[in-house]
Design an enzyme around this catalytic site. Structure first.
Site, PDB file in Angstrom:
ATOM      1  N   LYS A   1       0.847  -1.188   0.000  1.00 19.77           N
ATOM      2  CA  LYS A   1       0.000   0.000   0.000  1.00 19.77           C
ATOM      3  C   LYS A   1       0.877   1.231   0.000  1.00 19.77           C
ATOM      4  CE  LYS A   1      -3.909   2.176   0.364  1.00 19.77           C
ATOM      5  NZ  LYS A   1      -3.511   2.905  -0.860  1.00 19.77           N
TER       6      LYS A   1
ATOM      7  N   LYS B   1       5.267   3.521   8.474  1.00 22.13           N
ATOM      8  CA  LYS B   1       4.090   4.381   8.611  1.00 22.13           C
ATOM      9  C   LYS B   1       2.818   3.532   8.634  1.00 22.13           C
ATOM     10  CE  LYS B   1       3.877   7.674   5.531  1.00 22.13           C
ATOM     11  NZ  LYS B   1       3.516   8.676   4.509  1.00 22.13           N
TER      12      LYS B   1
ATOM     13  N   LYS C   1       5.508   2.002  -2.886  1.00 19.22           N
ATOM     14  CA  LYS C   1       5.416   3.345  -3.474  1.00 19.22           C
ATOM     15  C   LYS C   1       5.656   3.218  -4.963  1.00 19.22           C
ATOM     16  CE  LYS C   1       4.941   7.678  -2.099  1.00 19.22           C
ATOM     17  NZ  LYS C   1       4.244   8.168  -0.897  1.00 19.22           N
TER      18      LYS C   1
ATOM     19  N   GLY D   1      -2.815   8.280  -4.285  1.00 11.57           N
ATOM     20  CA  GLY D   1      -2.186   9.512  -4.757  1.00 11.57           C
ATOM     21  C   GLY D   1      -0.954   9.894  -3.952  1.00 11.57           C
ATOM     22  N   ASP D   2      -0.266  10.883  -4.438  1.00 13.71           N
ATOM     23  CA  ASP D   2       0.871  11.507  -3.758  1.00 13.71           C
ATOM     24  C   ASP D   2       1.120  12.799  -4.545  1.00 13.71           C
ATOM     25  OD1 ASP D   2       2.969  10.666  -1.562  1.00 13.71           O
ATOM     26  OD2 ASP D   2       4.150  11.608  -3.116  1.00 13.71           O
TER      27      ASP D   2
ATOM     28  N   THR E   1      -4.678  13.617   5.438  1.00  6.67           N
ATOM     29  CA  THR E   1      -3.261  13.788   5.819  1.00  6.67           C
ATOM     30  C   THR E   1      -3.078  15.090   6.597  1.00  6.67           C
ATOM     31  OG1 THR E   1      -2.755  12.712   3.726  1.00  6.67           O
ATOM     32  CG2 THR E   1      -0.902  13.612   4.944  1.00  6.67           C
TER      33      THR E   1
ATOM     34  N   ASN F   1      -2.946  19.225  -1.217  1.00  6.79           N
ATOM     35  CA  ASN F   1      -4.043  18.897  -0.287  1.00  6.79           C
ATOM     36  C   ASN F   1      -3.563  18.731   1.151  1.00  6.79           C
ATOM     37  OD1 ASN F   1      -2.912  16.336  -0.885  1.00  6.79           O
ATOM     38  ND2 ASN F   1      -4.783  15.360  -0.171  1.00  6.79           N
TER      39      ASN F   1
HETATM   40  N1  GLU Z   1       0.969   9.102  -0.532  1.00 10.77           N
HETATM   41  C1  GLU Z   1       0.425   9.068   0.785  1.00 10.77           C
HETATM   42  C2  GLU Z   1       1.508   8.735   1.782  1.00 10.77           C
HETATM   43  O1  GLU Z   1       2.638   9.122   1.599  1.00 10.77           O
HETATM   44  C3  GLU Z   1      -0.818   8.214   0.884  1.00 10.77           C
HETATM   45  C4  GLU Z   1      -0.656   6.769   0.462  1.00 10.77           C
HETATM   46  C5  GLU Z   1      -1.959   5.999   0.416  1.00 10.77           C
HETATM   47  O2  GLU Z   1      -3.009   6.553   0.682  1.00 10.77           O
HETATM   48  O3  GLU Z   1      -1.870   4.805   0.097  1.00 10.77           O
HETATM   49  O4  GLU Z   1       1.300   8.150   2.814  1.00 10.77           O
END
Ligand code: GLU
Length: 448
Positions: free
Chosen positions: A93, A117, A129, A168-169, A212, A243
């Site tokens: 994830k 995390k 990622k 997303g990121d 976030t 965001n």
């Molecule tokens: N990109 C976000 C992070 O760095 C969210 C990742 C997600 O929702 O899977 O945690």
């Protein structure tokens, strides 16, 4: 074979196996410098060998070409990756990042961080990622759509709701997620929660966009409470204007704090009066709809625009770096503390360089991103649960769960990060707390 080894020797080996990947080196160094002493102290519980060696070698790295056509009919080629780092406690994830700075090293650093995390959230999610060096800035919607469809044409074979769930990121927001999900749905002929951050009409969770930023503020609230303080009246520096930054500002306003800065790649704005609901509505439209520059804010509301600068020289009580990695260096850290900063929560992933971290860890309440920005992926986890159950929770339900997750991450950090003088080292707490769960799963599942 026993795991405990010497940090220097471990890092030397890692660097020689992964040359040039400096972002990845820094991320591992930060975790290993807390985890190795922990393993040494608790050697009896961790007889099974090479836990850190296993955790720093991704399960796999998928690298592929993305060809697409721009609006002028030219064929363009980008490179994309998915780093599936560790699925010991749940399916892979993590987000997808589209930005010219994306490289295998950056994605390995982010995927590695994501293991810890995701573990801290308490939800069953492994670490991954992905992303591409594609730059969505200045591209038309059609170009972004063609790029996303081409990328997913390759990526779809490696992901799925029980395998790997992208999200997303940076550079991947609602628009990109829609295109990616649409193509995944078509190719797999399924409608599942294989991607999170989806639009509300096709399986998204309420509160995901805000999660976030809100989560970082909830974490800050917990840190301040350890000193008997609240957010009320605190002047806050926020960087970024995506965001994470926008919803960090929204929650700060709601809880009585005074956020005074935001930034983008061109510079930062400083509004000494603080942002309010009306100003924030303008910023949301500017950044989320019109995709304009943050400098436009001062033309409408006054304040100052500082071109090419970051907000760290402004006097404030608390700070939330929410832009990108390595945006706060040692000098910035010293300036912030000299100006009275008492707490900092990272909204971005590793925005503080290692030298800045050392300064903060010794002097103020300092939350690393893997703890304080975990709210986003936590609500992604809740989106997966809702998709599997085929139900939708209310905003109140999602927000309550988010607050509980952030509280529990704070508790884990306090448990594993308690220092001899009674203060909490949140970096150590997050590293060790995140590691223990994953290491337990790795140990119990045998050598795989
Ligand atoms: N990109 C976000 C992070 O760095 C969210 C990742 C997600 O929702 O899977 O945690």
């Amino acid at each position: 074979m026993k795991t405990p080894c010497n940090l220097e020797a471990f890092m030397k080996g890692l660097k020689s196996r992964n040359p040039i990947q400096t972002e990845f080196h820094d991320a591992v160094q930060e975790v290993a410098s807390d985890v190795i002493p922990y393993l040494e102290e608790n050697a009896r519980d961790w007889q099974e060998g090479c836990l850190l060696e296993r955790l720093t070698e991704p399960d796999r790295v998928i690298s592929f070409r993305v060809s697409w056509k721009d609006d002028k009919g030219n064929v363009r080629v980008n490179r994309a990756w998915r780093v599936q780092f560790c699925n010991a406690i749940g399916p892979y994830k993590g987000g997808m990042r589209f930005h010219p700075t994306v490289s295998e090293s950056v994605l390995k650093f982010l995927g590695f961080e994501q293991i810890f995390k995701n573990s801290l959230t308490g939800l069953p999610m492994g670490g991954a990622k992905g992303g591409s060096n594609f730059n969505p800035k200045g591209k038309s919607d059609d170009e972004v759509m063609r790029f996303c469809q081409s990328l997913m044409t390759e990526l779809h074979r490696y992901i799925g709701p029980d395998t790997d769930i992208p999200a997303g990121d940076i550079g991947v927001g609602a628009r990109e997620i829609g295109y990616l999900f649409g193509q995944y749905r078509r190719l797999s002929n399924t409608f599942t929660g294989a991607i999170t951050g989806k639009g509300l009409s096709f399986g998204g969770s309420v509160g995901r966009t805000e999660a976030t930023g809100y989560g970082a503020v909830y974490f800050m609230r917990e840190m301040l409470a350890t000193k008997g303080e609240t957010l009320e009246g605190k002047t806050a520096l926020v960087s970024g204007s995506g965001n994470v930054a926008i919803y960090c500002v929204e929650k700060l306003i709601a809880l009585g704090a005074k956020p005074v800065t935001l930034s983008d790649s061109g510079g930062f704005i400083h509004d000494p009066e603080g942002f309010n609901a009306e100003k924030l509505a303008f910023i949301k439209d500017l950044k989320e709809v019109r995709r304009g520059r943050i400098s436009e804010y001062t033309e409408k509301f006054g304040g100052e625009y500082h071109e090419g600068k970051r907000p760290w020289a402004i006097k404030a009580d608390i700070a939330f770096p929410c832009a990108t990695q390595n945006e706060v260096d040692e000098e910035d850290a010293k300036t912030l503390i000299k100006n009275g900063l008492t707490a900092l929560a990272e909204g971005a992933n590793m925005p503080c360089r290692l030298d800045a971290q050392h300064v903060f860890r010794k002097n103020i309440l300092y939350a690393p991103g893997k703890a304080s920005n975990a709210g986003g992926v936590a609500v992604s986890g809740l989106e997966q649960s809702q998709n599997s159950l085929r139900i939708s929770w209310s905003l109140k339900e999602v927000d309550e769960r988010l607050q509980n997750v952030m509280k529990s991450i704070h508790e884990t950090c306090s448990q594993y990060g308690k220092t001899e003088n009674g203060t909490i080292d949140y970096v150590k707490g997050a590293n060790v707390g995140g590691f223990v769960k994953v290491a337990g799963a790795l140990t119990q599942c045998g050598i795989v």
